[in-house]
Design an enzyme around this catalytic site. Structure first.
Site, PDB file in Angstrom:
ATOM      1  N   ARG A  49      46.944   3.874  55.797  1.00  0.00           N
ATOM      2  CA  ARG A  49      47.297   4.052  57.146  1.00  0.00           C
ATOM      3  C   ARG A  49      48.317   2.766  58.056  1.00  0.00           C
ATOM      4  O   ARG A  49      49.066   3.063  58.722  1.00  0.00           O
ATOM      5  CB  ARG A  49      46.155   4.437  58.139  1.00  0.00           C
ATOM      6  CG  ARG A  49      46.702   4.852  59.325  1.00  0.00           C
ATOM      7  CD  ARG A  49      46.188   5.703  60.351  1.00  0.00           C
ATOM      8  NE  ARG A  49      44.502   5.215  61.103  1.00  0.00           N
ATOM      9  CZ  ARG A  49      43.941   4.405  61.415  1.00  0.00           C
ATOM     10  NH1 ARG A  49      44.519   3.375  61.062  1.00  0.00           N
ATOM     11  NH2 ARG A  49      42.593   4.826  60.779  1.00  0.00           N
ATOM     12  N   ASP A  77      68.217   7.294  70.594  1.00  0.00           N
ATOM     13  CA  ASP A  77      67.809   7.830  69.612  1.00  0.00           C
ATOM     14  C   ASP A  77      69.483   7.469  68.974  1.00  0.00           C
ATOM     15  O   ASP A  77      70.683   8.415  69.469  1.00  0.00           O
ATOM     16  CB  ASP A  77      67.594   9.109  70.209  1.00  0.00           C
ATOM     17  CG  ASP A  77      67.562   9.631  69.089  1.00  0.00           C
ATOM     18  OD1 ASP A  77      67.941  10.254  68.178  1.00  0.00           O
ATOM     19  OD2 ASP A  77      66.795  11.834  69.684  1.00  0.00           O
ATOM     20  N   TYR A  82      67.994  15.247  73.835  1.00  0.00           N
ATOM     21  CA  TYR A  82      66.989  16.281  72.628  1.00  0.00           C
ATOM     22  C   TYR A  82      65.666  16.664  73.065  1.00  0.00           C
ATOM     23  O   TYR A  82      65.244  15.758  74.141  1.00  0.00           O
ATOM     24  CB  TYR A  82      66.512  15.082  71.235  1.00  0.00           C
ATOM     25  CG  TYR A  82      65.858  16.314  70.640  1.00  0.00           C
ATOM     26  CD1 TYR A  82      66.761  16.987  70.063  1.00  0.00           C
ATOM     27  CD2 TYR A  82      64.773  16.334  70.095  1.00  0.00           C
ATOM     28  CE1 TYR A  82      65.910  17.797  68.665  1.00  0.00           C
ATOM     29  CE2 TYR A  82      63.551  16.593  69.535  1.00  0.00           C
ATOM     30  CZ  TYR A  82      64.499  17.331  68.702  1.00  0.00           C
ATOM     31  OH  TYR A  82      63.693  18.324  67.421  1.00  0.00           O
ATOM     32  N   LYS A 125      66.854  14.336  59.509  1.00  0.00           N
ATOM     33  CA  LYS A 125      68.135  14.596  59.209  1.00  0.00           C
ATOM     34  C   LYS A 125      69.139  14.237  58.102  1.00  0.00           C
ATOM     35  O   LYS A 125      68.286  14.819  57.030  1.00  0.00           O
ATOM     36  CB  LYS A 125      68.766  14.586  60.676  1.00  0.00           C
ATOM     37  CG  LYS A 125      68.455  15.336  61.520  1.00  0.00           C
ATOM     38  CD  LYS A 125      68.137  16.375  62.050  1.00  0.00           C
ATOM     39  CE  LYS A 125      66.882  16.915  63.008  1.00  0.00           C
ATOM     40  NZ  LYS A 125      67.010  16.373  64.526  1.00  0.00           N
TER      41      LYS A 125
END
Ligand SMILES: *Cc1c(COP(=O)(O)O)cnc(C)c1O
Length: 384
Positions: free
Chosen positions: A51, A176, A104, A201
């Site tokens: 992890r 962002d 967003y 994206k």
């Protein structure tokens, strides 16, 4: 070294992996320790539990750090979790957060529905505020969050002016940067503390996985890494591999996305029913001057405002496109089209504006123009 070359080399160490060009996918949870001394922490271990990292995740972190010019990077399971991790690494109960009004939508939801519960107050600000943001900074403001260009409306922010105001008041900044990707805009070079990518994206680029990255400078990296660990976040190894693989063609794909989107914007701008081109890379469009000053290229995602259409005409167009698919997300190789849904609380937005968002993929631009032309014929915008 130029960005295009850096993108090819970043994070790769073939000779640590038997010469394999791409870093292999390490599927692991347990990492075995060689001795009790190592378990006690008395012998250095590069990896301790999957992890917290594997050679696969390190490869992508390193690559992102190189391309963003960052001191550190964390990987998250989605772009949205990258946004929330970045914010949570800075704010605490009682703080005030300045959030851009063109953010967003899920970022807004996180602020309104989660941060509120934690006792963090979000104030939305005009994306075009520039240096006047200093008038909104309070003694308890801990973070200014930017997204430029903004989702759906593509408002370009004056990042250097906002960063200057933030630094003067010792307030941290995050952005962002998904639209530009680190290839077309380098937030950390402009003094931003935290740079977020929905790698879903352009970095993955093939519409087949979700992933987020947060890159940070030395001011915030320790807090970012700590928060990421406390939240128990990690990215799945196969998805990290897809990001590393997708990234190698980022510059090449973006060049084509950029050219094709600008050509389609120019094509659409010739029609009378097109009221506005919302594309900062397009000459004469809103935000073009700031874009030209700060960015080295434009993405393939933009929007147009057209004369209002009734639902039936819009459906006649959108339900019958042959190349443009209808769906959320963007940045893949395939073209997409969607009616924009816009939420604003700090600035005016006329909800009757008919805004259509286009993600220009890698199909031939003539075929895309043809598909749009016939779509607007079906919608009744073009009479033949
Ligand atoms: C898609 C997107 C995100 C979220 O990414 P997911 O991987 O879908 O969670 C965040 N910011 C922007 C600007 C986006 O377009």
């Amino acid at each position: 070294m130029k960005d295009e070359t850096k993108i090819i080399l970043a994070g790769r160490h073939p000779h640590e992996h038997e010469g394999a060009v791409n870093t292999p996918v390490y599927h692991a949870s347990t990492i075995l320790y060689p001795s009790l001394a190592a378990i006690r922490g008395n012998e250095p271990m590069r990896y301790t539990y999957a992890r917290r990292g594997t050679p696969t995740s390190t490869a992508l972190e390193e690559a992102m750090m190189d391309i963003e010019g960052a001191d550190g990077c964390v990987l998250t399971p989605s772009g949205s979790s990258a946004v929330s991790t970045a914010i949570l690494s800075v704010v605490k109960s009682g703080d005030h957060l300045l959030m851009v009004d063109s953010a967003y939508y899920p970022t807004r939801s996180f602020c309104d529905k989660f941060l509120t519960r934690m006792g963090v107050e979000t104030e939305y600000y005009d994306p075009l505020i520039g240096g006047d943001i200093e008038t909104l900074i309070r003694p308890n403001t801990s973070l200014i969050f930017m997204e430029s260009p903004g989702s759906q409306t593509f408002d370009v922010q004056d990042v250097p002016a906002i960063v200057a105001a933030a630094q003067k008041a010792s307030v941290k900044t995050a952005i962002d940067n998904t639209w530009a990707s680190p290839h077309f805009f380098k937030p950390l070079a402009h003094g931003v503390d935290l740079s977020i990518q929905a790698a879903t994206k352009y970095i993955i680029g093939h519409a087949d996985a979700l992933l987020g990255t947060v890159c940070a400078n030395g001011n915030v990296y320790r807090d970012l890494r700590h928060t990421h660990g406390l939240l128990g976040l990690c990215a799945a190894p196969d998805d990290v591999f897809l990001a590393l693989r997708g990234m190698r063609t980022l510059a090449t794909r973006l060049k084509q996305h950029e050219q094709a989107a600008l050509e389609i914007a120019a094509f659409l701008s010739e029609f009378d029913f097109v009221r506005e081109i919302l594309h900062p890379g397009f000459e004469g469009a809103a935000g073009h001057d700031l874009w030209k000053r700060d960015f080295t290229g434009a993405a393939g995602l933009f929007a147009i405002e057209v004369d209002p259409l009734d639902e039936e005409s819009l459906a006649a167009m959108l339900d019958n496109m042959s190349l443009f698919g209808m769906g959320y997300s963007w940045g893949g190789y395939e073209s997409l089209i969607l009616p924009a849904e816009i939420t604003r609380t700090a600035t005016e937005h006329n909800q009757t504006r008919q805004i259509i968002r286009l993600n220009i993929g890698l199909e031939h631009v003539d075929d895309l123009k043809n598909d749009l032309y016939h779509g607007f014929v079906r919608a009744g915008c073009i009479k033949i």
